[in-house]
Design an enzyme around this catalytic site. Structure first.
Site, PDB file in Angstrom:
ATOM      1  N   LYS A  13      37.723  43.763  33.684  1.00 29.99           N
ATOM      2  CA  LYS A  13      38.320  43.362  32.399  1.00 29.99           C
ATOM      3  C   LYS A  13      37.239  42.970  31.387  1.00 29.99           C
ATOM      4  O   LYS A  13      37.296  43.370  30.239  1.00 29.99           O
ATOM      5  CB  LYS A  13      39.262  42.166  32.575  1.00 29.99           C
ATOM      6  CG  LYS A  13      40.508  42.459  33.370  1.00 29.99           C
ATOM      7  CD  LYS A  13      41.504  41.306  33.287  1.00 29.99           C
ATOM      8  CE  LYS A  13      40.978  39.990  33.833  1.00 29.99           C
ATOM      9  NZ  LYS A  13      40.652  40.007  35.286  1.00 29.99           N
ATOM     10  N   ARG A  88      47.751  34.055  32.424  1.00 31.83           N
ATOM     11  CA  ARG A  88      47.571  34.292  33.857  1.00 31.83           C
ATOM     12  C   ARG A  88      48.776  33.834  34.662  1.00 31.83           C
ATOM     13  O   ARG A  88      48.747  33.873  35.870  1.00 31.83           O
ATOM     14  CB  ARG A  88      46.346  33.529  34.347  1.00 31.83           C
ATOM     15  CG  ARG A  88      45.139  34.441  34.621  1.00 31.83           C
ATOM     16  CD  ARG A  88      44.019  33.532  35.040  1.00 31.83           C
ATOM     17  NE  ARG A  88      42.994  34.136  35.819  1.00 31.83           N
ATOM     18  CZ  ARG A  88      41.823  34.559  35.340  1.00 31.83           C
ATOM     19  NH1 ARG A  88      41.598  34.544  34.053  1.00 31.83           N
ATOM     20  NH2 ARG A  88      40.906  35.011  36.162  1.00 31.83           N
ATOM     21  N   ARG A 127      28.501  41.164  42.877  1.00 34.89           N
ATOM     22  CA  ARG A 127      28.265  40.901  41.454  1.00 34.89           C
ATOM     23  C   ARG A 127      27.245  39.784  41.268  1.00 34.89           C
ATOM     24  O   ARG A 127      27.255  38.790  41.986  1.00 34.89           O
ATOM     25  CB  ARG A 127      29.585  40.517  40.795  1.00 34.89           C
ATOM     26  CG  ARG A 127      29.453  40.234  39.313  1.00 34.89           C
ATOM     27  CD  ARG A 127      30.776  40.310  38.609  1.00 34.89           C
ATOM     28  NE  ARG A 127      31.642  39.179  38.898  1.00 34.89           N
ATOM     29  CZ  ARG A 127      32.789  38.956  38.255  1.00 34.89           C
ATOM     30  NH1 ARG A 127      33.190  39.803  37.316  1.00 34.89           N
ATOM     31  NH2 ARG A 127      33.527  37.912  38.554  1.00 34.89           N
ATOM     32  N   ARG A 160      28.217  33.920  41.127  1.00 31.47           N
ATOM     33  CA  ARG A 160      29.213  32.907  40.802  1.00 31.47           C
ATOM     34  C   ARG A 160      29.779  32.330  42.104  1.00 31.47           C
ATOM     35  O   ARG A 160      30.038  33.081  43.040  1.00 31.47           O
ATOM     36  CB  ARG A 160      30.359  33.526  39.990  1.00 31.47           C
ATOM     37  CG  ARG A 160      30.008  33.742  38.540  1.00 31.47           C
ATOM     38  CD  ARG A 160      31.008  34.581  37.782  1.00 31.47           C
ATOM     39  NE  ARG A 160      32.426  34.295  38.012  1.00 31.47           N
ATOM     40  CZ  ARG A 160      33.422  34.824  37.296  1.00 31.47           C
ATOM     41  NH1 ARG A 160      33.149  35.653  36.282  1.00 31.47           N
ATOM     42  NH2 ARG A 160      34.671  34.544  37.574  1.00 31.47           N
ATOM     43  N   ARG A 171      41.317  33.959  45.279  1.00 34.07           N
ATOM     44  CA  ARG A 171      41.631  34.385  43.895  1.00 34.07           C
ATOM     45  C   ARG A 171      42.611  35.556  43.903  1.00 34.07           C
ATOM     46  O   ARG A 171      43.475  35.661  43.035  1.00 34.07           O
ATOM     47  CB  ARG A 171      40.347  34.781  43.157  1.00 34.07           C
ATOM     48  CG  ARG A 171      39.469  33.579  42.816  1.00 34.07           C
ATOM     49  CD  ARG A 171      38.080  34.011  42.414  1.00 34.07           C
ATOM     50  NE  ARG A 171      38.035  34.662  41.117  1.00 34.07           N
ATOM     51  CZ  ARG A 171      37.035  35.448  40.721  1.00 34.07           C
ATOM     52  NH1 ARG A 171      36.013  35.705  41.513  1.00 34.07           N
ATOM     53  NH2 ARG A 171      37.052  35.980  39.523  1.00 34.07           N
TER      54      ARG A 171
HETATM   55  P1  AMP Z   1      37.629  34.887  34.872  1.00 36.90           P
HETATM   56  O1  AMP Z   1      36.249  34.890  34.324  1.00 36.90           O
HETATM   57  O2  AMP Z   1      38.660  35.419  33.895  1.00 36.90           O
HETATM   58  O3  AMP Z   1      37.726  35.542  36.235  1.00 36.90           O
HETATM   59  O4  AMP Z   1      38.038  33.353  35.092  1.00 36.90           O
HETATM   60  C1  AMP Z   1      37.303  32.536  35.972  1.00 36.90           C
HETATM   61  C2  AMP Z   1      38.117  31.300  36.319  1.00 36.90           C
HETATM   62  O5  AMP Z   1      38.399  30.557  35.133  1.00 36.90           O
HETATM   63  C3  AMP Z   1      39.479  31.548  36.952  1.00 36.90           C
HETATM   64  O6  AMP Z   1      39.396  31.805  38.349  1.00 36.90           O
HETATM   65  C4  AMP Z   1      40.181  30.248  36.632  1.00 36.90           C
HETATM   66  O7  AMP Z   1      39.726  29.196  37.459  1.00 36.90           O
HETATM   67  C5  AMP Z   1      39.688  29.961  35.226  1.00 36.90           C
HETATM   68  N1  AMP Z   1      40.567  30.612  34.235  1.00 36.90           N
HETATM   69  C6  AMP Z   1      40.254  31.636  33.391  1.00 36.90           C
HETATM   70  N2  AMP Z   1      41.318  31.967  32.635  1.00 36.90           N
HETATM   71  C7  AMP Z   1      42.326  31.142  33.008  1.00 36.90           C
HETATM   72  C8  AMP Z   1      43.691  30.997  32.618  1.00 36.90           C
HETATM   73  N3  AMP Z   1      44.245  31.804  31.694  1.00 36.90           N
HETATM   74  N4  AMP Z   1      44.422  30.022  33.214  1.00 36.90           N
HETATM   75  C9  AMP Z   1      43.883  29.206  34.139  1.00 36.90           C
HETATM   76  N5  AMP Z   1      42.618  29.297  34.571  1.00 36.90           N
HETATM   77  C10 AMP Z   1      41.838  30.253  34.020  1.00 36.90           C
END
Ligand code: AMP
Length: 214
Positions: A13, A88, A127, A160, A171
């Site tokens: 994404k 989400r 990654r 990460r 996740r």
């Molecule tokens: P991402 O980089 O989009 O994979 O997000 C990394 C982490 O940030 C996720 O695993 C959540 O812990 C938090 N996060 C990102 N976006 C959201 C969201 N819309 N709602 C809740 N937690 C989020």
């Protein structure tokens, strides 16, 4: 173009968001990036988000929704926006619907990047991210010229915490239980477009643009 990008962690994404935001000249709004910037800046929001993120859990909706609402109020959305990683869950999708109705800026489309779990695990566990500029690499598929050093800024590459295998598995469960229902939510709203997340970055961008229109 007012667009949401949805797909499991590791679907690409973030990478596609950068291309699509440039193509449509719209801001790329990534909740994950905003949280990571807050962690780096050691803000209160960052401190709160970190424990959830490291465990692969969602940051509570009350926090995330207000953060997105503030971002959408910044006045740079004349051309639209691309939301990456938000909403989400159904509660966030409903909240966003209310915010966009107030702003009189309805969504044009929701693009799903579809991919199998086995492929995701391969991608995410390899990654590596640059501490300096956030650029993304892969130990097998997109190696930097010098191991563990960013090609773009010379920063150190790291994994990460939430890309470790046990956290990835968690996740994926969170995605299946909480996020996958929003795909149906937007399908029922007539907004959903689905493309495969397999292939070259440029091939996937081309598929996305042909699904979304110029
Ligand atoms: P991402 O980089 O989009 O994979 O997000 C990394 C982490 O940030 C996720 O695993 C959540 O812990 C938090 N996060 C990102 N976006 C959201 C969201 N819309 N709602 C809740 N937690 C989020």
């Amino acid at each position: 173009m007012r667009l949401i990008l949805v797909g499991p962690p590791g679907a690409g994404k973030g990478t596609q968001a950068v291309h699509l935001a440039a193509h449509y000249s719209i801001p790329h709004i990534s909740t994950g990036d905003i949280f990571r910037a807050n962690i780096k800046g050691e803000t209160e929001l960052g401190k709160l988000a970190k424990s959830y993120m490291d465990a692969g859990n969602l940051v509570p909706d009350s926090v995330t929704n207000e953060m997105v609402k503030d971002r959408l109020a910044q006045g740079d959305l004349g051309n639209g926006f691309l939301l990456d990683g938000y909403p989400r869950n159904i509660g966030q999708a409903e909240f966003l619907g209310d915010v966009l109705a107030t702003l009189k800026t309805p969504l044009d489309a929701v693009l799903e990047l579809a991919i199998e779990n086995s492929e995701i695990i391969k991608r995410l566990s390899g990654r590596r991210i640059c501490r300096g500029c956030g650029a993304s690499y892969h130990v097998l598929f997109e190696k930097p010229a010098v191991a563990d050093i960013c090609d773009k800024c010379g920063g150190e590459l790291y994994q990460r915490v939430d890309d470790q295998e046990d956290v990835i598995a968690h996740r994926l469960n969170v995605y299946a239980e909480q996020t996958a229902p929003i795909v149906e939510f937007y399908r029922n709203a007539g907004l959903l477009k689905v493309i495969s997340a397999l292939g070259d970055v440029s091939e996937i961008s081309a598929l996305a643009i042909s699904a979304l229109g110029n």
